[in-house]
Design an enzyme around this catalytic site. Structure first.
Site, short mmCIF file in Angstrom:
data_model
loop_
_atom_site.label_atom_id
_atom_site.label_comp_id
_atom_site.label_asym_id
_atom_site.label_seq_id
_atom_site.Cartn_x
_atom_site.Cartn_y
_atom_site.Cartn_z
N GLY A 1 0.90 -1.31 0.06
CA GLY A 1 0.08 -0.13 -0.05
C GLY A 1 0.96 1.23 -0.04
N GLN B 1 3.28 9.69 1.20
CA GLN B 1 4.34 9.18 1.10
C GLN B 1 5.37 9.78 0.01
OE1 GLN B 1 2.51 5.30 1.84
NE2 GLN B 1 4.57 5.00 3.05
N CYS C 1 6.02 -0.19 6.78
CA CYS C 1 5.67 0.69 6.13
C CYS C 1 6.62 1.33 5.42
CB CYS C 1 5.16 2.11 7.25
SG CYS C 1 4.87 3.59 6.33
N LEU C 2 6.62 1.57 4.25
CA LEU C 2 7.70 1.81 3.17
C LEU C 2 8.31 3.29 3.75
CD1 LEU C 2 6.10 1.33 -0.25
CD2 LEU C 2 7.72 -0.34 0.97
N HIS D 1 -4.46 1.99 7.72
CA HIS D 1 -2.98 2.38 7.40
C HIS D 1 -2.78 3.65 6.73
CE1 HIS D 1 1.48 1.41 7.89
NE2 HIS D 1 1.36 2.33 6.67
N GLU D 2 -3.07 3.63 5.41
CA GLU D 2 -2.94 4.56 4.29
C GLU D 2 -3.79 5.77 4.75
OE1 GLU D 2 -0.48 3.89 2.70
OE2 GLU D 2 -0.47 1.60 2.97
N HIS E 1 -1.89 8.14 6.92
CA HIS E 1 -0.88 8.73 6.13
C HIS E 1 -1.44 10.23 5.66
CE1 HIS E 1 2.65 6.33 6.26
NE2 HIS E 1 2.08 5.37 5.58
#
Ligand code: NI
Length: 168
Positions: A46, A51, A92-93, A134-135, A138
């Protein structure tokens, strides 16, 4: 398409609140294509536009192992339909190399637009519900490390800052 640079914690730009998308046009579709390419390149499931330092409400997700099930959520609005909490080991990236258990509501409904501007209205459970929440965080400038103890968060921050200095 282009691979964009992914911001890493504790970069303050990750704390920006994303604005709603007014029109789903070619500009947004190019952004979506770049987001998928960036996410696939980084082996993520995701990615939120925040990000890659684009502060608009766009999320891409693909939970499939062969990367053939791209999902897009623009201007997502979520309602919790089962508020019992379930813990899941999240990564997470933007927090590379770390994963920690985070508890979130088990079931949600999401209203959003897809890459063609069509309305999505779906009930989500399991990993897709976890990933979307989660996204969505962000887009609000929130990261999964915010759910951890200050001590744990500080430890992750120091290790990532050290790694970022080493690379600089
Ligand atoms: Ni993330």
């Amino acid at each position: 398409m282009a691979i964009r640079k992914i911001l890493e914690f504790p970069d303050p730009r990750l704390r920006t609140r994303a604005a709603r998308v007014d029109v789903v046009d070619t500009r947004i579709q190019i952004l979506i294509d770049d987001m998928f390419e960036t996410m696939y390149d980084a082996n993520g499931i995701g990615l939120a536009a925040s990000q890659i330092d684009v502060h608009e409400q766009v999320i891409v997700i693909d939970l499939s192992s062969d990367r053939t099930e791209p999902r897009v959520f623009i201007n997502p609005e979520v309602k919790i339909t089962d508020d019992s909490l379930e813990g899941f080991e999240e990564g997470c990236l933007s927090v590379p190399g770390f994963s920690e258990s985070v508890e979130r509501p088990k079931a949600i409904t999401v209203k959003a637009l897809d890459r063609n501007g069509n309305v999505i209205d779906e009930q989500l459970t399991g990993l897709l519900a976890v990933c979307l929440q989660h996204e969505m965080d962000h887009l609000q400038g929130k990261l999964f490390v915010d759910y951890l103890s200050p001590l744990k968060r500080q430890r992750i921050r120091q290790r990532l800052e050290k790694e970022q200095r080493r690379r600089a």
